[in-house]
Design an enzyme around this catalytic site. Sequence first.
Site, PDB file in Angstrom:
ATOM      1  N   CYS A   2       0.838  -1.191   0.000  1.00  0.00           N
ATOM      2  CA  CYS A   2       0.000   0.000   0.000  1.00  0.00           C
ATOM      3  C   CYS A   2       0.877   1.246   0.000  1.00  0.00           C
ATOM      4  O   CYS A   2       2.081   1.182  -0.210  1.00  0.00           O
ATOM      5  CB  CYS A   2      -0.899   0.007   1.237  1.00  0.00           C
ATOM      6  N   ILE A  54      -4.238  -7.369  -1.038  1.00  0.00           N
ATOM      7  CA  ILE A  54      -3.463  -8.576  -1.332  1.00  0.00           C
ATOM      8  C   ILE A  54      -3.893  -9.726  -0.413  1.00  0.00           C
ATOM      9  O   ILE A  54      -4.186 -10.825  -0.863  1.00  0.00           O
ATOM     10  CB  ILE A  54      -1.949  -8.337  -1.148  1.00  0.00           C
ATOM     11  N   ASN A  76       2.527  -0.531   5.176  1.00  0.00           N
ATOM     12  CA  ASN A  76       2.838  -0.822   3.779  1.00  0.00           C
ATOM     13  C   ASN A  76       3.771  -2.016   3.747  1.00  0.00           C
ATOM     14  O   ASN A  76       4.852  -1.969   4.331  1.00  0.00           O
ATOM     15  CB  ASN A  76       3.501   0.395   3.119  1.00  0.00           C
ATOM     16  N   GLY A  77       3.353  -3.084   3.068  1.00  0.00           N
ATOM     17  CA  GLY A  77       4.219  -4.252   2.960  1.00  0.00           C
ATOM     18  C   GLY A  77       3.490  -5.545   3.224  1.00  0.00           C
ATOM     19  O   GLY A  77       2.269  -5.631   3.133  1.00  0.00           O
ATOM     20  N   GLY A 374      14.038 -12.070  -8.421  1.00  0.00           N
ATOM     21  CA  GLY A 374      15.287 -12.633  -7.914  1.00  0.00           C
ATOM     22  C   GLY A 374      16.259 -11.634  -7.334  1.00  0.00           C
ATOM     23  O   GLY A 374      17.416 -11.993  -7.062  1.00  0.00           O
TER      24      GLY A 374
END
Length: 624
Positions: A2, A54, A76-77, A374
């Site tokens: 977010c 999410i 956020n995360g 990656g």
Amino acid sequence: MCGIAGFITSNPNENSIGKLKKMTDVIAHRGPDGEGHWISENGKVGLGHRRLSIIDLSQEANQPMHYMDRYSIVFNGEIYNFVELRENLQKDGYQFHTHSDTEVLMAMYDKYKADALKYLDGMFAFVLYDKKENTAFCVRDRFGEKPFFYNYKKGEYFSFGSEMKCLWAGGTPKVVNNRMLFNYLSFGYLDNPNDLSETFYENCTRLHHSHYILVNIDKLEIQIHKYYDIEWQHINHQITIEQAKEKFHELFYTSVSRRLRSDVPVGSSLSGGLDSSLVVSVVDKLKEGTSQKQSTFSAVFPGFKKDERKFMDYVIEKTNVSPNFITPSDEGLIEDIESLSFHQEEPYGSASIYAQYCVMKLAKQNNVTVLLDGQGADEILAGYHFYYNSFFNELKNTNQTEYQKQLEIYKNLHQSNSINGITKKTLGDRVRAISPSLVKPIKGLRNQIKQLTNPVFNSDFYNTYSKDVFETKGNTFSTLNESLYNSTYRSGSIQQLLRYADRNSMAHSREVRLPFLSHELVEFLFTLPAHYKIHDGWTKWIMRETFDILPEQIRWRKDKIGYEPPQKSWMENPLIIQKIKTGRNKLVENNILNKKILQRDVKAEEACMIDDNSWGHLLSDYLL
């Protein structure tokens, strides 16, 4: 993932929902699925949020979120191990009303306070307001995957945001930091390597990764604490190669599995290199026996020497994926560079960043919200070829016989490598080896001679900032692990890549997850001896040995390419040349460059080359 923003003030009249909304409106791209704004009862704390849904897509998981009639948070995360943490908390009597990791985060803070951070496997930036203590706990994750900027005046205010544009929308003046600009235009610095909190704008401070700020709201004073570091000097010389491979395999599969947790579609970026190919291959392995098909997203450059399409195809042929491709172009860069620069906010090293931007756009077009990537592997497993220098430095000082043997093997292996070739020490590296204190004055002297003979800068600008030259340690580390630590944690090398990934993904409302940056995996790999990372001329040797699910053509690739586009040919486009000239004009008008620069031809440059710095002049048009 977010976007967050907020304002803490000693004067409640300074806080308003309208102000918070302005601060979050400018980062609507970070969270198109919802918005929320809240001001505390005392009027001193304002929290704003933009949501990209999410985990737990219900309205109950909206933010700002409140817990126990005490805590309020904007986050956020992702906390990837929130399922396990939640189960443990429930055993201790904690109750939850959502299925989100945000609520778990507040419960963890209630139980452990700042020590909660050591239990988190994730990427995060958040502000947690504690009504009882009247404090705000502001945190950034261990490696800097998620951004956090703030502006602070003791006793008066503390404003924050996921991007600097939040601060500007909240009233912070947008003023270029000329010291950063000078070092960027002179030497290509994208960060101050000695102070990663410094940005390209005044009054916009970056919270250092692995740090938190505790705001005393009564006094409007802050304390900054470091909560994490890598113990890079502790090497396990007893571990066998088989034990190391088994542990690596276990930790990496755990990391990928956790990063697949999502209530929306998850795909992967695929560049054709070792790292993204391994991520795609492991995801494919984990999805075996299910009806789920992994979508991959790639940038290709047909006809370009460094195009990696054939390596992508090796992975695609061996896995059950649905591949998607995009071909970034000079025309596309011309069309998108204003948007790209708006989202990045600070200069970026080359057009490679645009390739990533296009990959995120492609994911959005295909309705895939989350992408695994990656990034991080090169810095923890010695993937870049300049790491050979510190590896051989270490070996030379500890085992002369093995040093001669490994050096000969390395030369034989890479003498035909047309992409990277044999690594050579730069002049700066050689000077550092003699006396590190000489590097800064020599850089300054070379710049001064250049300014006298062929002036680049406005004389007043040069005289003001020429003594503020940044310094780095270069490639003169005595051990490989210290060099890896410098890239991963200390110098900002990986933090630049994480900034690009965050801004490019969020520009298209996508989320990027990085399995190689599980802190447990990073810590383990740092305990391994150097010869497990570079051996018989091969970088990332332990990775190549461990994961035989990789196609052999990729597993034993000698060359290293970093998603590089044909930047030089792009810069020959007349419209890009004109944009570079526009940038030079603006720099001259702002008394930064000497007006003689306007008479010079524009030189097309390969990615990451700054001899002429035409790329820097191009970006300056969007910086000022």
